[in-house]
Scaffold this motif. Sequence first.
Motif, mmCIF file in Angstrom:
data_model
loop_
_atom_site.group_PDB
_atom_site.id
_atom_site.type_symbol
_atom_site.label_atom_id
_atom_site.label_comp_id
_atom_site.label_asym_id
_atom_site.label_seq_id
_atom_site.Cartn_x
_atom_site.Cartn_y
_atom_site.Cartn_z
ATOM 1 N N TRP A 9 0.861 -1.191 0.000
ATOM 2 C CA TRP A 9 0.000 0.000 0.000
ATOM 3 C C TRP A 9 0.892 1.235 0.000
ATOM 4 C CZ3 TRP A 9 -5.580 0.047 0.726
ATOM 5 C CH2 TRP A 9 -6.145 -1.230 0.715
ATOM 6 N N THR A 10 0.578 2.205 -0.880
ATOM 7 C CA THR A 10 1.357 3.454 -0.926
ATOM 8 C C THR A 10 0.953 4.345 0.255
ATOM 9 O OG1 THR A 10 -0.297 4.640 -2.218
ATOM 10 C CG2 THR A 10 1.338 3.354 -3.460
ATOM 11 N N THR A 11 1.776 5.344 0.501
ATOM 12 C CA THR A 11 1.459 6.295 1.583
ATOM 13 C C THR A 11 0.102 6.956 1.346
ATOM 14 O OG1 THR A 11 3.815 6.738 1.675
ATOM 15 C CG2 THR A 11 2.407 8.223 2.920
ATOM 16 N N ALA A 12 -0.160 7.312 0.087
ATOM 17 C CA ALA A 12 -1.440 7.960 -0.239
ATOM 18 C C ALA A 12 -2.599 7.003 0.049
ATOM 19 C CB ALA A 12 -1.451 8.377 -1.704
ATOM 20 N N GLU A 13 -2.430 5.743 -0.288
ATOM 21 C CA GLU A 13 -3.491 4.750 -0.035
ATOM 22 C C GLU A 13 -3.723 4.550 1.467
ATOM 23 O OE1 GLU A 13 -3.473 1.628 -3.786
ATOM 24 O OE2 GLU A 13 -1.857 1.494 -2.320
ATOM 25 N N SER A 17 -7.101 5.173 3.514
ATOM 26 C CA SER A 17 -7.592 4.068 4.345
ATOM 27 C C SER A 17 -7.885 4.511 5.773
ATOM 28 C CB SER A 17 -6.565 2.927 4.396
ATOM 29 O OG SER A 17 -6.369 2.410 3.109
ATOM 30 N N GLU A 18 -6.936 5.246 6.350
ATOM 31 C CA GLU A 18 -7.117 5.679 7.743
ATOM 32 C C GLU A 18 -8.356 6.551 7.888
ATOM 33 O OE1 GLU A 18 -5.671 4.468 10.285
ATOM 34 O OE2 GLU A 18 -4.050 3.397 9.284
ATOM 35 N N LYS A 19 -8.536 7.462 6.902
ATOM 36 C CA LYS A 19 -9.712 8.345 6.955
ATOM 37 C C LYS A 19 -11.007 7.548 6.857
ATOM 38 C CE LYS A 19 -7.769 12.602 5.158
ATOM 39 N NZ LYS A 19 -7.481 13.276 3.898
ATOM 40 N N LEU A 63 -15.889 -5.105 17.405
ATOM 41 C CA LEU A 63 -15.235 -3.863 16.964
ATOM 42 C C LEU A 63 -13.723 -3.914 17.190
ATOM 43 C CD1 LEU A 63 -17.850 -1.303 18.307
ATOM 44 C CD2 LEU A 63 -17.202 -1.553 15.924
ATOM 45 N N ASP A 64 -13.324 -4.549 18.276
ATOM 46 C CA ASP A 64 -11.887 -4.660 18.564
ATOM 47 C C ASP A 64 -11.146 -5.394 17.453
ATOM 48 O OD1 ASP A 64 -11.626 -3.266 20.858
ATOM 49 O OD2 ASP A 64 -11.588 -4.983 22.222
ATOM 50 N N GLY A 65 -11.791 -6.401 16.890
ATOM 51 C CA GLY A 65 -11.124 -7.197 15.867
ATOM 52 C C GLY A 65 -11.316 -6.656 14.467
ATOM 53 N N LYS A 66 -12.446 -5.983 14.236
ATOM 54 C CA LYS A 66 -12.846 -5.676 12.861
ATOM 55 C C LYS A 66 -12.053 -4.566 12.204
ATOM 56 C CE LYS A 66 -17.146 -4.417 12.088
ATOM 57 N NZ LYS A 66 -18.591 -4.648 12.121
ATOM 58 N N TYR A 67 -11.703 -3.553 12.961
ATOM 59 C CA TYR A 67 -11.021 -2.394 12.358
ATOM 60 C C TYR A 67 -9.517 -2.611 12.308
ATOM 61 C CZ TYR A 67 -15.437 -0.076 11.981
ATOM 62 O OH TYR A 67 -16.723 0.241 11.605
#
Lengths: 109, 109
Positions: A9-13, A17-19, A63-67
């Motif tokens: 994954w590139t930095t831009a990707e 993703s984080e957003k 939720l702990d596992g999914k994200y």
Amino acid sequence: MSTTITTGWTTAEIEISEKVLKKAYERETKTLVKQVQEQVDNLEDVAQLWEIHDLLSSKRYDLDGKYDNREPMLVFTFAQLLKEGWINIEELTGIDKAKLAQISSLARM
Amino acid sequence: MSTTITTGWTTAEIEISEKVLKKAYERETKTLVKQVQEQVDNLEDVAQLWEIHDLLSSKRYDLDGKYDNREPMLVFTFAQLLKEGWINIEELTGIDKAKLAQISSLARM
């Protein structure tokens, strides 16, 4: 060449993703908060309170596992969120088309 | 004769005990329901939801152990409930005076 799951994954990707993960998490947890508020408003006995407790235990574990934001897991994380309706594919615009195709395929499984 | 913890309970005493335990349990769980309703009404983020989850886990565990209605445990159960304010000693009227004295003493410990 055989088909493999893309892991680079590139930095831009990663930034996209984080957003998207943050937004999806907010949506899912806001929905959970609303659900709990409704159930709690209509509480009639302690048995129903323990049902809410069970729901929270299960959602917290889920939720702990999914994200999972580790690079090799991102395709699976997004596929799951897409399948459950917490994101739509357009929000992932900017991510490599091969990855998007994998995410869409996995989401239909 | 040395002082011992009384363990024999008459049928009449058991009946009184069951009623008092039931009432105390209702009081304590109603208070918990109210507390959770207030906290849930004022929820601002998911971290506070997990705090409520932690509270419920702890209270559920606590309640499971506390309302012990086995005869040899009743003196201790009532002492604990008296100490925490979920019952008052007058509600135990009809129970043998020696047991009431033990309950009062234990509650002050």
